[in-house]
Design a protein around this motif. Structure first.
Motif, PDB file in Angstrom:
ATOM      1  N   GLY A 189       2.093  -8.627 -16.035  1.00  0.00           N
ATOM      2  CA  GLY A 189       3.029  -7.904 -15.181  1.00  0.00           C
ATOM      3  C   GLY A 189       2.309  -7.056 -14.146  1.00  0.00           C
ATOM      4  O   GLY A 189       1.262  -6.484 -14.425  1.00  0.00           O
ATOM      5  N   PHE A 190       2.870  -7.015 -12.936  1.00  0.00           N
ATOM      6  CA  PHE A 190       2.299  -6.189 -11.871  1.00  0.00           C
ATOM      7  C   PHE A 190       3.356  -5.203 -11.386  1.00  0.00           C
ATOM      8  O   PHE A 190       4.359  -5.617 -10.793  1.00  0.00           O
ATOM      9  N   ASP A 191       3.136  -3.926 -11.639  1.00  0.00           N
ATOM     10  CA  ASP A 191       4.076  -2.906 -11.163  1.00  0.00           C
ATOM     11  C   ASP A 191       3.936  -2.741  -9.657  1.00  0.00           C
ATOM     12  O   ASP A 191       2.827  -2.645  -9.141  1.00  0.00           O
ATOM     13  N   CYS A 192       5.087  -2.686  -8.984  1.00  0.00           N
ATOM     14  CA  CYS A 192       5.060  -2.662  -7.506  1.00  0.00           C
ATOM     15  C   CYS A 192       5.047  -1.235  -6.978  1.00  0.00           C
ATOM     16  O   CYS A 192       6.006  -0.798  -6.340  1.00  0.00           O
ATOM     17  N   THR A 193       3.961  -0.507  -7.235  1.00  0.00           N
ATOM     18  CA  THR A 193       3.921   0.891  -6.829  1.00  0.00           C
ATOM     19  C   THR A 193       3.344   1.099  -5.434  1.00  0.00           C
ATOM     20  O   THR A 193       3.320   2.211  -4.934  1.00  0.00           O
ATOM     21  N   ALA A 194       2.850   0.038  -4.787  1.00  0.00           N
ATOM     22  CA  ALA A 194       2.324   0.156  -3.420  1.00  0.00           C
ATOM     23  C   ALA A 194       2.592  -1.150  -2.691  1.00  0.00           C
ATOM     24  O   ALA A 194       3.012  -2.134  -3.301  1.00  0.00           O
ATOM     25  N   ASP A 195       2.333  -1.158  -1.370  1.00  0.00           N
ATOM     26  CA  ASP A 195       2.656  -2.367  -0.608  1.00  0.00           C
ATOM     27  C   ASP A 195       1.490  -3.348  -0.502  1.00  0.00           C
ATOM     28  O   ASP A 195       1.508  -4.255   0.320  1.00  0.00           O
ATOM     29  N   SER A 196       0.484  -3.140  -1.323  1.00  0.00           N
ATOM     30  CA  SER A 196      -0.599  -4.125  -1.397  1.00  0.00           C
ATOM     31  C   SER A 196      -1.189  -4.098  -2.793  1.00  0.00           C
ATOM     32  O   SER A 196      -1.186  -3.064  -3.457  1.00  0.00           O
ATOM     33  N   LEU A 197      -1.697  -5.243  -3.228  1.00  0.00           N
ATOM     34  CA  LEU A 197      -2.467  -5.267  -4.466  1.00  0.00           C
ATOM     35  C   LEU A 197      -3.807  -4.593  -4.198  1.00  0.00           C
ATOM     36  O   LEU A 197      -4.222  -4.454  -3.048  1.00  0.00           O
ATOM     37  N   THR A 198      -4.473  -4.183  -5.270  1.00  0.00           N
ATOM     38  CA  THR A 198      -5.760  -3.497  -5.118  1.00  0.00           C
ATOM     39  C   THR A 198      -6.867  -4.284  -5.821  1.00  0.00           C
ATOM     40  O   THR A 198      -6.605  -5.258  -6.525  1.00  0.00           O
ATOM     41  N   ALA A 199      -8.087  -3.792  -5.633  1.00  0.00           N
ATOM     42  CA  ALA A 199      -9.231  -4.393  -6.321  1.00  0.00           C
ATOM     43  C   ALA A 199      -9.014  -4.370  -7.838  1.00  0.00           C
ATOM     44  O   ALA A 199      -9.506  -5.229  -8.553  1.00  0.00           O
ATOM     45  N   GLY A 200      -8.260  -3.382  -8.318  1.00  0.00           N
ATOM     46  CA  GLY A 200      -7.965  -3.318  -9.746  1.00  0.00           C
ATOM     47  C   GLY A 200      -7.119  -4.497 -10.206  1.00  0.00           C
ATOM     48  O   GLY A 200      -7.374  -5.084 -11.265  1.00  0.00           O
ATOM     49  N   HIS A 201      -6.128  -4.870  -9.388  1.00  0.00           N
ATOM     50  CA  HIS A 201      -5.310  -6.041  -9.730  1.00  0.00           C
ATOM     51  C   HIS A 201      -6.117  -7.334  -9.646  1.00  0.00           C
ATOM     52  O   HIS A 201      -5.791  -8.327 -10.269  1.00  0.00           O
ATOM     53  N   PHE A 202      -7.142  -7.277  -8.802  1.00  0.00           N
ATOM     54  CA  PHE A 202      -7.928  -8.478  -8.543  1.00  0.00           C
ATOM     55  C   PHE A 202      -8.496  -9.073  -9.834  1.00  0.00           C
ATOM     56  O   PHE A 202      -8.504 -10.281 -10.016  1.00  0.00           O
ATOM     57  N   MET A 203      -8.934  -8.190 -10.731  1.00  0.00           N
ATOM     58  CA  MET A 203      -9.492  -8.680 -11.985  1.00  0.00           C
ATOM     59  C   MET A 203      -8.430  -9.419 -12.801  1.00  0.00           C
ATOM     60  O   MET A 203      -8.709 -10.447 -13.410  1.00  0.00           O
ATOM     61  N   ALA A 204      -7.205  -8.902 -12.786  1.00  0.00           N
ATOM     62  CA  ALA A 204      -6.112  -9.569 -13.508  1.00  0.00           C
ATOM     63  C   ALA A 204      -5.824 -10.936 -12.881  1.00  0.00           C
ATOM     64  O   ALA A 204      -5.572 -11.912 -13.581  1.00  0.00           O
ATOM     65  N   LEU A 205      -5.891 -10.997 -11.553  1.00  0.00           N
ATOM     66  CA  LEU A 205      -5.643 -12.277 -10.877  1.00  0.00           C
ATOM     67  C   LEU A 205      -6.734 -13.295 -11.206  1.00  0.00           C
ATOM     68  O   LEU A 205      -6.451 -14.467 -11.439  1.00  0.00           O
ATOM     69  N   THR A 206      -7.996 -12.824 -11.244  1.00  0.00           N
ATOM     70  CA  THR A 206      -9.063 -13.766 -11.580  1.00  0.00           C
ATOM     71  C   THR A 206      -8.928 -14.214 -13.034  1.00  0.00           C
ATOM     72  O   THR A 206      -9.209 -15.358 -13.361  1.00  0.00           O
ATOM     73  N   LEU A 207      -8.462 -13.331 -13.898  1.00  0.00           N
ATOM     74  CA  LEU A 207      -8.250 -13.711 -15.297  1.00  0.00           C
ATOM     75  C   LEU A 207      -7.196 -14.818 -15.384  1.00  0.00           C
ATOM     76  O   LEU A 207      -7.358 -15.801 -16.100  1.00  0.00           O
ATOM     77  N   MET A 208      -6.118 -14.644 -14.616  1.00  0.00           N
ATOM     78  CA  MET A 208      -5.074 -15.674 -14.597  1.00  0.00           C
ATOM     79  C   MET A 208      -5.663 -17.011 -14.174  1.00  0.00           C
ATOM     80  O   MET A 208      -5.357 -18.049 -14.738  1.00  0.00           O
ATOM     81  N   LYS A 209      -6.509 -16.926 -13.144  1.00  0.00           N
ATOM     82  CA  LYS A 209      -7.107 -18.151 -12.622  1.00  0.00           C
ATOM     83  C   LYS A 209      -8.018 -18.803 -13.656  1.00  0.00           C
ATOM     84  O   LYS A 209      -7.989 -20.023 -13.838  1.00  0.00           O
ATOM     85  N   ARG A 210      -8.814 -17.990 -14.333  1.00  0.00           N
ATOM     86  CA  ARG A 210      -9.725 -18.533 -15.355  1.00  0.00           C
ATOM     87  C   ARG A 210      -8.934 -19.259 -16.444  1.00  0.00           C
ATOM     88  O   ARG A 210      -9.274 -20.358 -16.859  1.00  0.00           O
ATOM     89  N   LEU A 211      -7.860 -18.614 -16.900  1.00  0.00           N
ATOM     90  CA  LEU A 211      -7.058 -19.208 -17.967  1.00  0.00           C
ATOM     91  C   LEU A 211      -6.351 -20.464 -17.473  1.00  0.00           C
ATOM     92  O   LEU A 211      -6.207 -21.437 -18.195  1.00  0.00           O
ATOM     93  N   GLN A 212      -5.933 -20.416 -16.211  1.00  0.00           N
ATOM     94  CA  GLN A 212      -5.266 -21.584 -15.625  1.00  0.00           C
ATOM     95  C   GLN A 212      -6.241 -22.759 -15.541  1.00  0.00           C
ATOM     96  O   GLN A 212      -5.898 -23.899 -15.850  1.00  0.00           O
ATOM     97  N   MET A 213      -7.474 -22.471 -15.137  1.00  0.00           N
ATOM     98  CA  MET A 213      -8.476 -23.530 -15.030  1.00  0.00           C
ATOM     99  C   MET A 213      -8.792 -24.143 -16.390  1.00  0.00           C
ATOM    100  O   MET A 213      -9.261 -25.272 -16.480  1.00  0.00           O
ATOM    101  N   ALA A 214      -8.523 -23.386 -17.473  1.00  0.00           N
ATOM    102  CA  ALA A 214      -8.758 -23.896 -18.823  1.00  0.00           C
ATOM    103  C   ALA A 214      -7.508 -24.572 -19.384  1.00  0.00           C
ATOM    104  O   ALA A 214      -7.423 -24.842 -20.579  1.00  0.00           O
ATOM    105  N   GLY A 215      -6.524 -24.800 -18.515  1.00  0.00           N
ATOM    106  CA  GLY A 215      -5.357 -25.550 -18.929  1.00  0.00           C
ATOM    107  C   GLY A 215      -4.168 -24.735 -19.400  1.00  0.00           C
ATOM    108  O   GLY A 215      -3.149 -25.281 -19.807  1.00  0.00           O
ATOM    109  N   ASN A 216      -4.285 -23.425 -19.365  1.00  0.00           N
ATOM    110  CA  ASN A 216      -3.156 -22.580 -19.766  1.00  0.00           C
ATOM    111  C   ASN A 216      -2.249 -22.336 -18.573  1.00  0.00           C
ATOM    112  O   ASN A 216      -2.658 -22.479 -17.425  1.00  0.00           O
ATOM    113  N   LYS A 217      -1.025 -21.937 -18.869  1.00  0.00           N
ATOM    114  CA  LYS A 217      -0.049 -21.830 -17.793  1.00  0.00           C
ATOM    115  C   LYS A 217       0.327 -20.377 -17.479  1.00  0.00           C
ATOM    116  O   LYS A 217       0.903 -19.699 -18.319  1.00  0.00           O
ATOM    117  N   PRO A 218      -0.015 -19.930 -16.288  1.00  0.00           N
ATOM    118  CA  PRO A 218       0.295 -18.536 -15.945  1.00  0.00           C
ATOM    119  C   PRO A 218       1.711 -18.359 -15.414  1.00  0.00           C
ATOM    120  O   PRO A 218       2.230 -19.213 -14.699  1.00  0.00           O
TER     121      PRO A 218
END
Lengths: 289, 144
Positions: B36-65
Motif C-alpha cells: 500500500g502507498f499512502d497518498c500524502t504528497a503529489d509525488s513518490l519519494t526515494a523511500g517509496h522507490f525501495m518498495a517499487l524495486t521490491l515489487m519488481k524483484r518479486l514480479q521478476m521471480a514470477g509473483n504477481k504484484p
C-alpha cells in the motif's frame, strides 16, 4: 493497480463495526508500537482506526483479488499483522506478511532526504541531476548498502565490488547514482546527469544539465563583476557577508579551482564561456551572461 | 539463488510472519501480493522507490504484484512512527496525489496480461496504461 478508496469510502459504520470490530481487541491494539508511542502525547480516535482500515484492506484483497501476501515498511508491522489475524478469524485462512528493512544511513538516519526535504521521483520536484547527485554524494559507509538494497546489480557482482580497493569508492558511488537514475528517469537522463556531474569535478565536458544563472549585463561595470556580487545575485547565499564567509572558508570553487580572493573579478568573456561555481560539496551553478 | 535468498542477501527482509511458508511461496512464484502507498504528497519519494524495486524483484521471480493506492486510508492518516497527528488532507488533495502516484508507478511496474493487476472498477479505467508502463523496467532491469 487498485485504490482502497473504492471499498473503504462507502463502508457503513455500524455494519463495519459488526463485521470486523468484534475481531479486534483494543487491549492488544494499544500494545502495538505505533500506538504505544502516542500514549503520552495523545492519539485521536481517527488515527486509532488506521490499523483496522489497513487490516480490512488485506481481508478485502484476500477475498476479491486473491492476495495471499502483504509487503510493507517495517513500521507497518503491527498493521500488517492485524490483517493476517483478521483473515484468520473471519475466514479461517492463512495469509502472510513481510516487512522490508528501512533504508537508514550509518548514523541510523532515514535516507532519501536532504536537509529535511524528500528526494522525489517526480523530475519537476527533484531533477534527474539532483537525484543523481543525492546518490553520488552518499557517505562512503553507505554506498554498498544502497547498491545492495536498491539496484538490480546481481548479488555476485556486488560481492565482488565489496572487495574492490578503497581507491575505487567514487566509482562505486557513480555506479549507484547511475543505476538508480536510470531506473527512475531512464538511461538518457542518467547519462546526462552523469556527464554533468563529471564535468563539475573536472571543470570540463558537457555541463548543459547544470542549473544556471544568467548575469544581467547591467550588473557588469567595465565588462566585469566582482565575485561576491555575482554569487549574491545568483542566490548562492543571502547576504554579501555570508558569501564572503563562504569564500573565506574555502567553500567556493570556480571551474574546479578554489576561490580565496573576495576581490576577484569575473569578466564578460569568462561569463560568455560559462563559469562553473561549486558551493560546498553539492551545489553547482553555471553563471553565464 | 532464489528470490527469498536474494532478498535476504540484499538485506531487505526485516520481519516475516512465517519464514518457511513465505520462502516456499515466493520462491515458486505463488504469491499474489500487495503493497500500500499512502497518498500524502503529489509525488513518490526515494523511500517509496525501495518498495517499487521490491515489487519488481518479486514480479521478476514470477509473483504477481497488486499495487495498492491508499486513497481511502489516507483519509484517516497513518499514526505509525509519528509523535503527533498528521495534518488532515482534503479529499481533492488525496485524489490528486493518487493520480500522480498512479502515473509514476506505471513507469515501474509492468502491467498487462499475467503481469500486475489493474482494477477495472472504481475511478480508474487503468487498462490503457500498459503501453507506457512497459517503457522503463522492461528494458534492462539488471543494470549495466
Amino acid at each position: 493497480m487498485v485504490n482502497n478508496a473504492d471499498w473503504l469510502l462507502n463502508l457503513n459504520y455500524v455494519d463495519m463495526l459488526r463485521e470486523v470490530g468484534t475481531c479486534f481487541s483494543v487491549n492488544n491494539m494499544l500494545r502495538a508500537e505505533c500506538y504505544k508511542q502516542r500514549m503520552e502525547k495523545g492519539l485521536s480516535f481517527l488515527e486509532f482506526n488506521y490499523m483496522i482500515m489497513q487490516s480490512y484492506d488485506f481481508y478485502y484483497l484476500y477475498q476479491h483479488r486473491g492476495c495471499n501476501m502483504q509487503f510493507g515498511g517495517d513500521d507497518q508491522w503491527s498493521n500488517m499483522l492485524g490483517g493476517t489475524e483478521l483473515i484468520r478469524k473471519k475466514l479461517g485462512k492463512d495469509a502472510y506478511a513481510m516487512t522490508i528493512t528501512l533504508l537508514t544511513d550509518s548514523q541510523g538516519k532515514k535516507m532519501g532526504k536532504t536537509a529535511g526535504n524528500a528526494v522525489w521521483l517526480d523530475p519537476n520536484k527533484t531533477t534527474p541531476f539532483e537525484f543523481y547527485q543525492y546518490w553520488r554524494n552518499v557517505d562512503d559507509a553507505d554506498v554498498m548498502k544502497c547498491i545492495r538494497m536498491l539496484t538490480f546489480i546481481p548479488i555476485e557482482e556486488i560481492e565482488e565490488m565489496e572487495h574492490w580497493d578503497l581507491s575505487r569508492i567514487n566509482e562505486k558511488k557513480e555506479i549507484l547514482a547511475f543505476e538508480l537514475t536510470k531506473l527512475v528517469h531512464g538511461e538518457e537522463e542518467a547519462q546526462k546527469a552523469q556527464t554533468a556531474a563529471r564535468a563539475l569535478f573536472t571543470g570540463s565536458g558537457d555541463d548543459a544539465n547544470m542549473p544556471s544563472f544568467a548575469v544581467p549585463e547591467t550588473a557588469l561595470a567595465d565588462g566585469k563583476i566582482n565575485i561576491v556580487d555575482m554569487l549574491l545575485l545568483g542566490g548562492i547565499d543571502k547576504s554579501k557577508g555570508k558569501v564572503r564567509t563562504l569564500i573565506e572558508q574555502g567553500s567556493i570553487s570556480l571551474d574546479g579551482e578554489r576561490v580565496s580572493d573576495t576581490w576577484m573579478n569575473i569578466t564578460a568573456e569568462q561569463l560568455k564561456a560559462g563559469v562553473k561555481i561549486r558551493k560546498g560539496k553539492k551545489t553547482y551553478v553555471k553563471f553565464t551572461l | 539463488m532464489k528470490i527469498y535468498e536474494e532478498l535476504k542477501a540484499r538485506g531487505l527482509i526485516a520481519q516475516v510472519t512465517d519464514e518457511d511458508e513465505i520462502r516456499e511461496l515466493i520462491n515458486n512464484g505463488g504469491a499474489k501480493f500487495y503493497i500500500g502507498f499512502d497518498c500524502t504528497a503529489d509525488s513518490l519519494t526515494a523511500g517509496h522507490f525501495m518498495a517499487l524495486t521490491l515489487m519488481k524483484r518479486l514480479q521478476m521471480a514470477g509473483n504477481k504484484p497488486v499495487p495498492l493506492i491508499c486513497g481511502g486510508t489516507t483519509m484517516i492518516g497513518d499514526p505509525s512512527g509519528r509523535t503527533d497527528m498528521r495534518r488532515m488532507l482534503t479529499k481533492e488533495d488525496i485524489d490528486h496525489n493518487a493520480e500522480c502516484f498512479k502515473r509514476q508507478m506505471e513507469r515501474f511496474i509492468e502491467f498487462g496480461e499475467g503481469k500486475a493487476e489493474i482494477a477495472s472498477s472504481g475511478r480508474w479505467n487503468g487498462s490503457s496504461s500498459s503501453a507506457r508502463a512497459r517503457r522503463r523496467w522492461s528494458t534492462t532491469p539488471t543494470g549495466s
